[in-house]
Design a protein around this motif. Structure first.
Motif, PDB file in Angstrom:
ATOM      1  N   ASP A 236      -4.571   7.375   6.363  1.00  0.00           N
ATOM      2  CA  ASP A 236      -3.198   7.798   6.086  1.00  0.00           C
ATOM      3  C   ASP A 236      -2.339   7.882   7.341  1.00  0.00           C
ATOM      4  OD1 ASP A 236      -2.669   7.920   3.400  1.00  0.00           O
ATOM      5  OD2 ASP A 236      -3.370   9.970   3.148  1.00  0.00           O
TER       6      ASP A 236
ATOM      7  N   LYS B 160      -0.879   9.382  -3.350  1.00  0.00           N
ATOM      8  CA  LYS B 160      -0.078   8.802  -4.427  1.00  0.00           C
ATOM      9  C   LYS B 160      -0.938   8.098  -5.474  1.00  0.00           C
ATOM     10  CE  LYS B 160       3.864  10.061  -2.660  1.00  0.00           C
ATOM     11  NZ  LYS B 160       4.672  11.112  -3.314  1.00  0.00           N
ATOM     12  N   TYR B 161      -2.229   7.968  -5.201  1.00  0.00           N
ATOM     13  CA  TYR B 161      -3.129   7.370  -6.183  1.00  0.00           C
ATOM     14  C   TYR B 161      -3.604   8.445  -7.155  1.00  0.00           C
ATOM     15  CZ  TYR B 161      -3.203   3.103  -3.417  1.00  0.00           C
ATOM     16  OH  TYR B 161      -2.837   1.949  -2.756  1.00  0.00           O
TER      17      TYR B 161
ATOM     18  N   TRP C 141      -6.127  -3.672   3.291  1.00  0.00           N
ATOM     19  CA  TRP C 141      -5.753  -3.272   1.935  1.00  0.00           C
ATOM     20  C   TRP C 141      -5.672  -4.507   1.050  1.00  0.00           C
ATOM     21  CZ3 TRP C 141      -1.362  -4.212  -1.173  1.00  0.00           C
ATOM     22  CH2 TRP C 141      -1.217  -3.374  -2.296  1.00  0.00           C
TER      23      TRP C 141
ATOM     24  N   ARG D  24       0.829  -1.200   0.000  1.00  0.00           N
ATOM     25  CA  ARG D  24       0.000   0.000   0.000  1.00  0.00           C
ATOM     26  C   ARG D  24       0.866   1.253   0.000  1.00  0.00           C
ATOM     27  NH1 ARG D  24      -3.874   0.645   4.788  1.00  0.00           N
ATOM     28  NH2 ARG D  24      -4.088  -1.602   4.803  1.00  0.00           N
ATOM     29  N   LYS D  25       0.244   2.379  -0.354  1.00  0.00           N
ATOM     30  CA  LYS D  25       0.944   3.654  -0.395  1.00  0.00           C
ATOM     31  C   LYS D  25       0.013   4.749   0.100  1.00  0.00           C
ATOM     32  CE  LYS D  25      -0.229   3.884  -5.333  1.00  0.00           C
ATOM     33  NZ  LYS D  25       0.311   3.892  -6.716  1.00  0.00           N
ATOM     34  N   PRO D  26       0.528   5.956   0.400  1.00  0.00           N
ATOM     35  CA  PRO D  26      -0.337   7.050   0.858  1.00  0.00           C
ATOM     36  C   PRO D  26      -1.430   7.359  -0.160  1.00  0.00           C
ATOM     37  CG  PRO D  26       1.981   7.590   1.206  1.00  0.00           C
ATOM     38  CD  PRO D  26       1.952   6.332   0.387  1.00  0.00           C
TER      39      PRO D  26
END
Length: 392
Positions: free
Chosen positions: A252, A9-10, A259, A4-6
């Motif tokens: 966040d 960032k999507y 996820w 997963r990412k912040p």
């Protein structure tokens, strides 16, 4: 292994809001909570993220305004509540988003709007244009006209369809539960929380429970179904609690959530539409040989089919089921149901004699077929000249 990412960032995020989060049975709209969520949305938008919202709450708000009693509503009562509640819901979203000088755009969808290809493309174009103009699309099922036979049934799956339709790379389901557990936590105190799910396997599907609130139609089962639609199209998914203020910021900041990793080999746009069909018109049961062949990228031939059922015509979506009764693929039928029954189990060379015309070799061609659980490994090009067949 994907990670997963912040949220910032999507590129494009679809957020689904459950009725119980927006509406209190006694006091009605939870405006303070909605204002906090909209602040989160505007923060993402200011960082360049396209945001769409699939919002439940029209019926719940309408029954509150109309003072309808608790418990199940008749169809006409639900539709009347939706007619009143949708106005209140749209106004609430418009007012909260206007605090950040953002314009809300209302989109009401029926099942046919995403099941029929032309209407699907029209809905996608409208949503994309709203995003291009800087608006936040607020999407809901058109409950004023939908019936049990022609409805999504829950906004989890609607949100997944919207995510795949508009090419989103993240779907967030805000709910009254903070993620996926190995068993329903309200029934099993030993249930373990799962924070990362790399693939939705039959074991993961078996962990789903039922709906936890009278205001909600869905439950964990519908969220897993939504996850299958989204992740197979290359869209990650998060299930998180919406009970906290500013729920997106909470995600966040390390708040508990599950996820789901996107497929490493997402389907093409056309196959995404096929895979996301919610109501297949028929079922084709295949043998083990055909299942193996389909998994290797081949078409489905009549010889590998054991039975067909439904009322489908040529070009309709059918569910392809393996010998163990589990759906393994979906595709567009090459024949109508009566023709399919006549050639089931037959060799391709017999089709002309049976039907009276040459017909197609494939019951479902591989270009019109998508596996329900695609492999994550990258496939090598089919350059060895093998036959385009599933069970010759």
């Amino acid at each position: 292994m994907l990670a997963r990412k912040p949220l910032e960032k999507y590129r494009r995020i679809v957020i689904k809001i459950g009725s119980a989060l927006l509406v209190d049975r006694k006091s009605g709209l939870k405006k303070h909570w909605l204002d906090g969520l909209c602040a989160d949305i505007m923060s993402l938008k200011n960082k360049g993220v396209d945001v769409q919202v699939v919002s439940s709450g029209a019926i719940a708000l309408g029954r509150s305004v109309l003072n309808l009693p608790a418990g199940a509503l008749k169809l006409e009562e639900s539709q009347a509540a939706a007619a009143v509640g949708q106005i209140a819901l749209a106004r609430a979203w418009s007012e909260s988003l206007s605090l950040g000088n953002v314009v809300a755009g209302q989109i009401l969808l029926t099942l046919g709007d995403t099941e029929e290809r032309r209407r699907y493309l029209n809905a996608r174009a409208t949503i994309n244009q709203l995003l291009k103009l800087g608006s936040i699309p607020i999407i809901n099922e058109n409950d004023t006209v939908a019936t049990s036979e022609i409805r999504y049934g829950d906004n989890d799956r609607l949100a997944a369809r919207v995510a795949t339709m508009t090419g989103a790379d993240l779907l967030i389901l805000l709910s009254d539960i903070d993620g996926l557990y190995t068993a329903p936590p309200h029934l099993d105190p030993e249930a373990k929380f799962l924070d990362v799910i790399q693939e939705i396997t039959p074991d993961i599907e078996a962990m789903a429970g039922g709906a936890a609130s009278e205001l909600s139609r869905g439950g964990m089962r519908t969220k897993i179904e939504a996850g299958k639609i989204a992740t197979n199209a290359g869209c990650a998914m998060i299930i998180a609690s919406g009970k906290v203020d500013n729920p997106l910021s909470a995600i966040d900041n390390g708040g508990r959530s599950s996820w789901f990793a996107p497929s490493g080999s997402p389907a093409t746009a056309r196959k995404t539409w096929i895979a996301g069909q919610l109501q297949p018109a028929g079922i084709m049961v295949v043998d083990q040989g055909a299942e193996t062949a389909l998994s290797s990228g081949k078409s489905l031939l009549p010889a590998g089919v054991r039975s067909v059922s439904g009322t489908f015509g040529r070009g309709d979506t059918v569910s392809i089921v393996g010998p163990d009764g589990r759906e393994i693929a979906r595709g567009l039928a090459g024949y109508d149901v009566e023709e399919a029954r006549n050639i089931t189990g037959k060799k391709s060379g017999e089709i002309a004699d049976i039907l009276g015309y040459p017909g197609r070799a494939a019951m479902v061609h591989r270009d019109d077929l998508v596996m329900s659980t695609p492999k994550r490994a990258k496939k090598t090009p089919d350059a060895d000249g093998r036959k385009d067949e599933a069970h010759a």
